[in-house]
Motif scaffolding. Sequence first.
Motif, PDB file in Angstrom:
ATOM      1  N   GLY A   1      35.369  44.320 -14.266  1.00  0.00           N
ATOM      2  CA  GLY A   1      36.578  43.989 -13.515  1.00  0.00           C
ATOM      3  C   GLY A   1      36.481  44.396 -12.054  1.00  0.00           C
ATOM      4  N   VAL A   2      35.965  45.611 -11.821  1.00  0.00           N
ATOM      5  CA  VAL A   2      35.793  46.089 -10.445  1.00  0.00           C
ATOM      6  C   VAL A   2      34.815  45.181  -9.692  1.00  0.00           C
TER       7      VAL A   2
ATOM      8  N   LEU B   1      40.752  42.017 -16.255  1.00  0.00           N
ATOM      9  CA  LEU B   1      39.675  42.642 -17.019  1.00  0.00           C
ATOM     10  C   LEU B   1      39.778  44.159 -16.975  1.00  0.00           C
ATOM     11  N   GLY B   2      40.214  44.701 -15.835  1.00  0.00           N
ATOM     12  CA  GLY B   2      40.391  46.142 -15.734  1.00  0.00           C
ATOM     13  C   GLY B   2      41.415  46.659 -16.733  1.00  0.00           C
ATOM     14  N   VAL B   3      42.492  45.910 -16.923  1.00  0.00           N
ATOM     15  CA  VAL B   3      43.514  46.304 -17.895  1.00  0.00           C
ATOM     16  C   VAL B   3      42.955  46.219 -19.312  1.00  0.00           C
ATOM     17  N   VAL B   4      42.166  45.162 -19.594  1.00  0.00           N
ATOM     18  CA  VAL B   4      41.526  45.039 -20.917  1.00  0.00           C
ATOM     19  C   VAL B   4      40.660  46.268 -21.189  1.00  0.00           C
ATOM     20  N   GLY B   5      39.839  46.647 -20.217  1.00  0.00           N
ATOM     21  CA  GLY B   5      38.982  47.813 -20.388  1.00  0.00           C
ATOM     22  C   GLY B   5      39.778  49.080 -20.578  1.00  0.00           C
ATOM     23  N   ALA B   6      40.876  49.232 -19.839  1.00  0.00           N
ATOM     24  CA  ALA B   6      41.718  50.421 -19.958  1.00  0.00           C
ATOM     25  C   ALA B   6      42.308  50.533 -21.362  1.00  0.00           C
ATOM     26  N   LEU B   7      42.668  49.402 -21.980  1.00  0.00           N
ATOM     27  CA  LEU B   7      43.202  49.414 -23.336  1.00  0.00           C
ATOM     28  C   LEU B   7      42.158  49.926 -24.323  1.00  0.00           C
TER      29      LEU B   7
ATOM     30  N   ALA C   1      46.642  40.892 -24.937  1.00  0.00           N
ATOM     31  CA  ALA C   1      47.295  42.204 -24.969  1.00  0.00           C
ATOM     32  C   ALA C   1      47.373  42.811 -23.581  1.00  0.00           C
ATOM     33  N   ALA C   2      46.321  42.618 -22.793  1.00  0.00           N
ATOM     34  CA  ALA C   2      46.300  43.179 -21.441  1.00  0.00           C
ATOM     35  C   ALA C   2      47.398  42.568 -20.575  1.00  0.00           C
TER      36      ALA C   2
ATOM     37  N   VAL D   1      39.810  38.340  -7.629  1.00  0.00           N
ATOM     38  CA  VAL D   1      40.564  39.590  -7.618  1.00  0.00           C
ATOM     39  C   VAL D   1      41.513  39.655  -8.813  1.00  0.00           C
ATOM     40  N   ALA D   2      42.225  38.560  -9.085  1.00  0.00           N
ATOM     41  CA  ALA D   2      43.170  38.532 -10.208  1.00  0.00           C
ATOM     42  C   ALA D   2      42.444  38.666 -11.547  1.00  0.00           C
TER      43      ALA D   2
END
Length: 260
Positions: A159-160, A198-204, A222-223, A192-193
């Motif tokens: 994501g980053v 993807l960052g939220v998916v990884g955080a989950l 879910a993200a 960027v979006a």
Amino acid sequence: MDSSLHGAAARTGDHPVVEAGARLGYVASGVLHLILGWIAIGLAWGTSSGSADQTGALEQLSSSPLGSVLLWVVVAGFALLALWQVAEAVTAGETKETVKSAGKGVGYLVLTGVAARIATRTGGGGSENRTDSLTASVMQHPLGQVAVAAVGAGIIGIGVYHVVKGWSRKFLEDLREQPPRAVVVAGRVGYVAKGAALGVVGALFVFAAVTNDPEEAGGLDAALRSLLELPAGTVLLTAVGAGIAAYGLYSFGRARYARV
């Protein structure tokens, strides 16, 4: 690497049918992201109950007029794009490029399979349920939580990478010439979006590992839904949905200007 394998891969990647198919694959990606963005915006405003992921987007496409025909066009596009990426992986001179192309090839193969299952009506079960089941299975093994956390960290890293690639306009290196400004803007916003999602998916996934609760893990649907729980969640999800749609528009431009 075996010279005959390298030569065969080079001929495959340069074949006019494969090159045209790769461009068709980018068009298919554009359609998929446009639908996905539309679903996400609908979730933000309570006008959609569909699954905000690739499966949900493909299922919505299948319900449209000529949906079956369009799905098989998508299957062909993703399959040929996957083949081109694999050929690029074999002929790449650097390990980094080999890994990147191979990873993209696998991703497009997965999308090919998902689209084919929906086209033949053999797909079953929600993607989120499959994610929960797989995560739970992994967590049952020694170091399973560590593995799930590592997957989450890897997705966050991807994501980053997307955010940096979009903000710095590094995606222009994938194109053979300078595209119109509208394509550049769509690419920046879209990358960027998509990176943020993807960052939220990884955080989950990381949160699921830390809490030892596989149900906390989830895919893109879910993200995106989790964004609604944040302050100004409707605005945030609308912005991300619009950004994902922008990535779809960029994909159309990429189909025209991509180096294939």
